[in-house]
Design an enzyme around this catalytic site. Structure first.
Site, PDB file in Angstrom:
ATOM      1  N   HIS A 152       1.568   0.384 -13.323  1.00 21.07           N
ATOM      2  CA  HIS A 152       2.303  -0.853 -13.612  1.00 21.07           C
ATOM      3  C   HIS A 152       3.803  -0.550 -13.615  1.00 21.07           C
ATOM      4  O   HIS A 152       4.235   0.453 -14.195  1.00 21.07           O
ATOM      5  CB  HIS A 152       1.860  -1.412 -14.963  1.00 21.07           C
ATOM      6  CG  HIS A 152       2.516  -2.701 -15.272  1.00 21.07           C
ATOM      7  ND1 HIS A 152       2.126  -3.899 -14.694  1.00 21.07           N
ATOM      8  CD2 HIS A 152       3.579  -2.985 -16.054  1.00 21.07           C
ATOM      9  CE1 HIS A 152       2.925  -4.857 -15.132  1.00 21.07           C
ATOM     10  NE2 HIS A 152       3.815  -4.337 -15.954  1.00 21.07           N
ATOM     11  N   MET A 190      -3.799  -7.143  -7.201  1.00 18.60           N
ATOM     12  CA  MET A 190      -3.240  -8.232  -7.996  1.00 18.60           C
ATOM     13  C   MET A 190      -4.294  -9.222  -8.498  1.00 18.60           C
ATOM     14  O   MET A 190      -4.100 -10.434  -8.414  1.00 18.60           O
ATOM     15  CB  MET A 190      -2.133  -8.937  -7.198  1.00 18.60           C
ATOM     16  CG  MET A 190      -0.933  -8.055  -6.951  1.00 18.60           C
ATOM     17  SD  MET A 190      -0.329  -7.248  -8.464  1.00 18.60           S
ATOM     18  CE  MET A 190       1.368  -6.933  -8.045  1.00 18.60           C
ATOM     19  N   ARG A 191      -5.400  -8.700  -9.005  1.00 23.85           N
ATOM     20  CA  ARG A 191      -6.423  -9.564  -9.594  1.00 23.85           C
ATOM     21  C   ARG A 191      -6.793  -8.988 -10.955  1.00 23.85           C
ATOM     22  O   ARG A 191      -6.887  -7.773 -11.104  1.00 23.85           O
ATOM     23  CB  ARG A 191      -7.694  -9.563  -8.741  1.00 23.85           C
ATOM     24  CG  ARG A 191      -7.536 -10.166  -7.375  1.00 23.85           C
ATOM     25  CD  ARG A 191      -8.833 -10.013  -6.614  1.00 23.85           C
ATOM     26  NE  ARG A 191      -9.911 -10.776  -7.200  1.00 23.85           N
ATOM     27  CZ  ARG A 191     -10.195 -12.028  -6.872  1.00 23.85           C
ATOM     28  NH1 ARG A 191      -9.492 -12.655  -5.953  1.00 23.85           N
ATOM     29  NH2 ARG A 191     -11.188 -12.671  -7.442  1.00 23.85           N
ATOM     30  N   LEU A 192      -7.007  -9.886 -11.905  1.00 25.29           N
ATOM     31  CA  LEU A 192      -7.461  -9.443 -13.215  1.00 25.29           C
ATOM     32  C   LEU A 192      -8.959  -9.168 -13.113  1.00 25.29           C
ATOM     33  O   LEU A 192      -9.734 -10.024 -12.690  1.00 25.29           O
ATOM     34  CB  LEU A 192      -7.179 -10.532 -14.254  1.00 25.29           C
ATOM     35  CG  LEU A 192      -7.515 -10.179 -15.701  1.00 25.29           C
ATOM     36  CD1 LEU A 192      -6.694  -8.994 -16.181  1.00 25.29           C
ATOM     37  CD2 LEU A 192      -7.288 -11.372 -16.601  1.00 25.29           C
ATOM     38  N   GLY A 223       0.793  -1.230   0.000  1.00 25.59           N
ATOM     39  CA  GLY A 223       0.000   0.000   0.000  1.00 25.59           C
ATOM     40  C   GLY A 223       0.820   1.272   0.000  1.00 25.59           C
ATOM     41  O   GLY A 223       0.336   2.314   0.434  1.00 25.59           O
ATOM     42  N   SER A 224       2.064   1.214  -0.530  1.00 24.01           N
ATOM     43  CA  SER A 224       2.861   2.447  -0.526  1.00 24.01           C
ATOM     44  C   SER A 224       2.292   3.463  -1.525  1.00 24.01           C
ATOM     45  O   SER A 224       2.342   4.670  -1.281  1.00 24.01           O
ATOM     46  CB  SER A 224       4.330   2.155  -0.825  1.00 24.01           C
ATOM     47  OG  SER A 224       4.501   1.750  -2.154  1.00 24.01           O
ATOM     48  N   ASN A 225       1.717   2.980  -2.613  1.00 24.38           N
ATOM     49  CA  ASN A 225       1.075   3.924  -3.549  1.00 24.38           C
ATOM     50  C   ASN A 225      -0.171   4.532  -2.928  1.00 24.38           C
ATOM     51  O   ASN A 225      -0.410   5.728  -3.060  1.00 24.38           O
ATOM     52  CB  ASN A 225       0.732   3.231  -4.868  1.00 24.38           C
ATOM     53  CG  ASN A 225       1.920   3.188  -5.803  1.00 24.38           C
ATOM     54  OD1 ASN A 225       2.325   4.210  -6.350  1.00 24.38           O
ATOM     55  ND2 ASN A 225       2.513   2.025  -5.952  1.00 24.38           N
ATOM     56  N   ASN A 233      -4.758   2.292 -13.518  1.00 27.24           N
ATOM     57  CA  ASN A 233      -3.853   1.299 -12.934  1.00 27.24           C
ATOM     58  C   ASN A 233      -2.429   1.823 -13.044  1.00 27.24           C
ATOM     59  O   ASN A 233      -2.117   2.612 -13.931  1.00 27.24           O
ATOM     60  CB  ASN A 233      -3.962  -0.026 -13.703  1.00 27.24           C
ATOM     61  CG  ASN A 233      -3.073  -1.109 -13.115  1.00 27.24           C
ATOM     62  OD1 ASN A 233      -3.005  -1.268 -11.884  1.00 27.24           O
ATOM     63  ND2 ASN A 233      -2.390  -1.857 -13.960  1.00 27.24           N
TER      64      ASN A 233
END
Ligand code: GAR
Length: 201
Positions: A109, A90-92, A12-14, A107
């Site tokens: 990346h 981390m889920r599509l 959760g750093s973002n 998102n």
């Protein structure tokens, strides 16, 4: 003011950087909800500390991806969210989810897309031997890491470095780039035409 939800699976750093930016007025929107698919995600704790409602939605409680995503959509609608921000989620996401928020999902990346999509963008870049990688903020469409690109920034790869040190330096850039992109969205400065995303003056 746009109402923003952050979805995060991990550290959760973002999320933390986004909360800090919002607090100091760097994002013209309000973070109203944080959701995680992991009960022990430090991201949930960080959200609560920042005074944001934090919800764990347990994947084990749902029969499949669509049912799970519907539960996420229900939470987001309940909170009247305008923008969904994926920060290490981390889920599509299923088409059901993506269609519920068209061009309203961002998102981040850890690579210069379209190079090295997927869950291990930093590792892939290092293994491939590129001299330059970076991070990308993009809109989410129905394919993996493939929507229109909002912002990108390059990070050079240093000789003999590890995934950990490279990811650390990418993280530092992400923490600046993501709030900037979110703020542009909130101020309605992003215009998407096909695959191209323009930043309005
Ligand atoms: C970030 O580096 C983000 O780019 C990456 O996960 C990390 C989450 O860190 N996302 C992906 O790899 C998505 N495919 P954080 O939990 O500290 O924000």
């Amino acid at each position: 003011m746009k109402r923003i939800a952050v979805l995060a699976s991990g550290r959760g750093s973002n999320l933390e950087a986004i909360l800090e930016a919002a607090e100091r007025g760097g994002i013209s929107g309000e973070i109203v909800l944080a959701i995680s698919d992991r009960v022990d995600a430090p991201a949930l704790e960080k959200a609560e500390k920042g005074g944001v409602e934090a919800v764990f939605v347990d994947p084990k409680k749902y029969s499949g991806r669509e049912a799970y995503d519907q539960a996420l959509v229900d939470q987001l609608n309940r909170a009247r969210v305008d923008l969904v921000v994926l920060a290490g989620f981390m889920r599509l996401l299923s088409p059901l989810f993506v269609r519920s928020f068209p061009m309203q999902i961002l998102n981040i990346h850890p690579s210069l897309l379209p190079a090295f999509p997927g869950t291990d963008g930093v590792e892939q870049a290092l293994a491939h031997g590129v001299k330059m990688t970076g991070c990308t903020v993009h809109f989410v469409d129905e394919d993996l890491d493939s929507g229109p690109i909002v912002l990108q920034e390059a990070v050079p790869v240093i000789q003999r470095e590890t995934v950990k040190t490279l990811h650390q330096r990418i993280h530092a850039v992400e923490h600046r780039l993501y709030p900037t992109a979110i703020d542009l969205y909130c101020r309605e400065k992003l215009k998407v035409e096909g695959r191209r995303c323009f930043i309005l003056e």
